[in-house]
Every structure is written in C-alpha cells, then in structure tokens.
Design a protein around this motif. Structure first.
Motif, PDB file in Angstrom:
ATOM      1  N   ALA A   7       0.824  -1.211   0.000  1.00  0.00           N
ATOM      2  CA  ALA A   7       0.000   0.000   0.000  1.00  0.00           C
ATOM      3  C   ALA A   7       0.857   1.259   0.000  1.00  0.00           C
ATOM      4  CB  ALA A   7      -0.945  -0.011   1.202  1.00  0.00           C
ATOM      5  N   LEU A   8       1.974   1.237   0.723  1.00  0.00           N
ATOM      6  CA  LEU A   8       2.828   2.418   0.822  1.00  0.00           C
ATOM      7  C   LEU A   8       3.811   2.533  -0.339  1.00  0.00           C
ATOM      8  CD1 LEU A   8       3.663   2.365   4.651  1.00  0.00           C
ATOM      9  CD2 LEU A   8       2.064   3.870   3.463  1.00  0.00           C
ATOM     10  N   ALA A   9       4.262   1.393  -0.854  1.00  0.00           N
ATOM     11  CA  ALA A   9       5.253   1.425  -1.929  1.00  0.00           C
ATOM     12  C   ALA A   9       4.623   1.664  -3.291  1.00  0.00           C
ATOM     13  CB  ALA A   9       6.048   0.119  -1.950  1.00  0.00           C
ATOM     14  N   GLY A  10       3.369   1.249  -3.475  1.00  0.00           N
ATOM     15  CA  GLY A  10       2.685   1.487  -4.736  1.00  0.00           C
ATOM     16  C   GLY A  10       3.415   0.855  -5.916  1.00  0.00           C
ATOM     17  N   ALA A  11       3.779   1.683  -6.891  1.00  0.00           N
ATOM     18  CA  ALA A  11       4.440   1.191  -8.095  1.00  0.00           C
ATOM     19  C   ALA A  11       5.808   0.594  -7.798  1.00  0.00           C
ATOM     20  CB  ALA A  11       4.570   2.327  -9.109  1.00  0.00           C
ATOM     21  N   GLU A 146      -7.953  -1.158 -10.501  1.00  0.00           N
ATOM     22  CA  GLU A 146      -7.285  -0.756 -11.746  1.00  0.00           C
ATOM     23  C   GLU A 146      -5.777  -0.991 -11.734  1.00  0.00           C
ATOM     24  OE1 GLU A 146      -8.360   3.232 -12.606  1.00  0.00           O
ATOM     25  OE2 GLU A 146     -10.473   2.768 -12.974  1.00  0.00           O
ATOM     26  N   GLY A 147      -5.069  -0.663 -10.696  1.00  0.00           N
ATOM     27  CA  GLY A 147      -3.621  -0.820 -10.718  1.00  0.00           C
ATOM     28  C   GLY A 147      -2.966  -0.190  -9.509  1.00  0.00           C
ATOM     29  N   TYR A 148      -1.641  -0.295  -9.469  1.00  0.00           N
ATOM     30  CA  TYR A 148      -0.877   0.266  -8.366  1.00  0.00           C
ATOM     31  C   TYR A 148      -0.886   1.790  -8.448  1.00  0.00           C
ATOM     32  CZ  TYR A 148       1.157  -4.453  -8.001  1.00  0.00           C
ATOM     33  OH  TYR A 148       1.341  -5.799  -7.876  1.00  0.00           O
ATOM     34  N   GLY A 149      -0.878   2.422  -7.287  1.00  0.00           N
ATOM     35  CA  GLY A 149      -0.791   3.865  -7.254  1.00  0.00           C
ATOM     36  C   GLY A 149       0.644   4.326  -7.071  1.00  0.00           C
ATOM     37  N   ALA A 150       0.802   5.625  -6.937  1.00  0.00           N
ATOM     38  CA  ALA A 150       2.133   6.184  -6.686  1.00  0.00           C
ATOM     39  C   ALA A 150       2.564   5.841  -5.263  1.00  0.00           C
ATOM     40  CB  ALA A 150       2.106   7.694  -6.884  1.00  0.00           C
ATOM     41  N   PRO A 151       3.876   5.776  -4.994  1.00  0.00           N
ATOM     42  CA  PRO A 151       4.343   5.530  -3.621  1.00  0.00           C
ATOM     43  C   PRO A 151       3.759   6.561  -2.662  1.00  0.00           C
ATOM     44  CG  PRO A 151       6.169   5.345  -5.155  1.00  0.00           C
ATOM     45  CD  PRO A 151       5.003   5.880  -5.941  1.00  0.00           C
ATOM     46  N   ALA A 226      -0.816  -3.228  -2.737  1.00  0.00           N
ATOM     47  CA  ALA A 226      -0.537  -2.202  -3.740  1.00  0.00           C
ATOM     48  C   ALA A 226      -1.809  -1.782  -4.461  1.00  0.00           C
ATOM     49  CB  ALA A 226       0.492  -2.734  -4.737  1.00  0.00           C
ATOM     50  N   LEU A 227      -2.675  -2.742  -4.790  1.00  0.00           N
ATOM     51  CA  LEU A 227      -3.951  -2.407  -5.426  1.00  0.00           C
ATOM     52  C   LEU A 227      -4.862  -1.655  -4.463  1.00  0.00           C
ATOM     53  CD1 LEU A 227      -4.758  -5.637  -7.472  1.00  0.00           C
ATOM     54  CD2 LEU A 227      -3.969  -3.432  -8.335  1.00  0.00           C
ATOM     55  N   SER A 228      -4.830  -2.057  -3.186  1.00  0.00           N
ATOM     56  CA  SER A 228      -5.651  -1.366  -2.191  1.00  0.00           C
ATOM     57  C   SER A 228      -5.215   0.080  -2.040  1.00  0.00           C
ATOM     58  CB  SER A 228      -5.549  -2.094  -0.844  1.00  0.00           C
ATOM     59  OG  SER A 228      -6.266  -1.393   0.153  1.00  0.00           O
ATOM     60  N   GLY A 229      -3.901   0.305  -1.970  1.00  0.00           N
ATOM     61  CA  GLY A 229      -3.394   1.666  -1.838  1.00  0.00           C
ATOM     62  C   GLY A 229      -3.713   2.513  -3.057  1.00  0.00           C
TER      63      GLY A 229
END
Length: 252
Positions: A7-11, A146-151, A226-229
C-alpha cells in the motif's frame, strides 16, 4: 506489514518486496536452520557466552510475547473483524476488551498443548488462512481494481529495497524463528522421529518449505496491498488496507 508495504510502496512494490523477502523470509529460515543444527537456542547463544544466552532468550521471549507481538495479534485481527461491521457510534473500546479476552482465551487453549500445534494450526487454521488469501488474490486479478498507485511514503520512494528490508525485519520474524525452531522440533518428535540427526534434517527441510510458501503468500499480500493503496490511498495500516480491498472486491 506485507499488505502495508504494498500500500505504501505502490508502483515500487516489487523492489520493496525484494528487500522484505530477505529479512522476513530468508533470515527467519536461516534462524530455524541455525537453531536446529546447533541443538537449540540456548546452545546457539552459549557460543557467545552463557550469560548472553540467558539474557537473549529472555528478551526474545518477551519481545515476541507479551511486550510486542502478542498484543499486536489481537489488535490487528480486531481491526479487521469488528469495526467494519459496526456503526460509528459503537463502543469500540469495550468491544475490543471483550474481543481480546475471547481471543486470548482461545490462544491459551491452543498454546497449552504445543505438541498439537501441527494438527490444530497446520491442518485446520493455516489452510483456512491460505484459502482466504488466495481467494482475495484471485479477486484482485479478476476484479474491478485498476492498478498500483504512486508511492505513498517518502521512505519507500527514496529507497524501496532498504525500506522493505527494514520493515520486514521489524515484523520480528527473524527473532521469532529462533524460538519457533524448537516448536518445530517438538512437533517432529511427537510424530515419532527420535534420532537427533533425523529431527535436525526434518526441521531444516520444513524451514525451507515454509520459507518458499511464505514467499508466495507475502508476494500475494504485497500485490493486494498495492492495489488497495491505489484504490483507497493512505490507509492507517496494513489491516485497514486489507479490509478496504476485501470490501471493494466482495462487499461488506
């Protein structure tokens, strides 16, 4: 922690996960191997000094026991099991007290028979947990996320591998593994294995097998996080991130 890492690292989840894999999987497996080959945590600590062995063992049990890890197990599961299903005006402090009493009563009932852990945890609870994680992971593959977000953490953005390594170490799995090695050996002996060499060999083998399974589970949890974040940024912790993604996929 693994969900929170994603969630915190994202991409940058996978570089962060590489660092976490070393400290939260590799080091614990090596800890189990070291304890098994040395004949126990006390024997391993005696190689430094008998006093060190006693002090380190006491500190390790306190750390993975009443001081840090045990309270965390109840608080983490409470955050996932109760608040999402009660209204905002619910007496959460009272509910958490009742929940914790029941939780630890059940944990005590299991812990009083350590030689039965293989049957109670290995054959019942662990498969249920793995199925739930797998169902959630499959849900993220076919669901609407949809996908990973930014860190979402400057620490992960600046040095994802190093931050993942540190957060993985702070799970305390490495220290716990030094104690769990004894529990594994007890369960192996309870299965009728008597020769010390066989106990060591099977303990080491089970440690490597568990490490491979943990790596797969942690990778799934990191992906889920990562998807949740990306869908609901800035969760308070990994428990909230996991609860969020399950709610998005399957509803309350």
């Amino acid at each position: 922690t693994r969900v929170g890492c994603g969630a915190l690292a994202g991409a940058l989840t996978w570089p962060a996960m590489a660092g976490m894999a070393v400290s939260a999987v590799g080091l614990p497996v090596l800890g189990v191997v070291a304890v098994a080959r040395s004949g126990g945590l006390d024997a391993l600590g005696d190689r430094v000094h008998p006093l060190f062995s006693k002090v380190f063992t006491i500190v390790a049990y306190l750390a993975i026991g009443p001081c840090l890890a045990i309270p965390r197990t109840a608080s983490t599961s409470f955050e996932m099991a109760v608040p999402p299903f009660v209204g905002p005006d619910a007496p959460l402090a009272l509910l958490q007290l009742v929940y914790s009493l029941v939780f630890f009563a059940l944990a005590l009932a299991v812990a009083l028979r350590p030689e039965k852990l293989t049957d109670r945890l290995g054959k019942i609870m662990c498969p249920i947990l793995l199925v739930l994680i797998l169902v959630t992971f499959i849900g993220t593959l076919i669901g609407p996320l949809e996908g990973y977000g930014a860190p979402q953490s400057e620490l992960y953005a600046a040095a994802p591998v190093a931050r993942g390594f540190l957060d993985g170490y702070q799970t305390m799995d490495t220290i716990a593994a030094l104690v769990f090695g004894i529990i594994i050996a007890l369960n192996i002996r309870a299965r009728g294995v008597e020769e010390d060499g066989d106990v060591v060999r099977y303990t080491v083998r089970s440690g490597w097998m568990a490490g491979a399974l943990l790596l797969a589970v942690y990778a799934m949890l990191a992906h889920i996080g990562a998807l949740s974040g990306g869908a609901l940024p800035n969760p308070a912790d990994g428990a909230e991130a996991l609860t969020n993604v399950v709610g998005l996929l399957f509803g309350t």
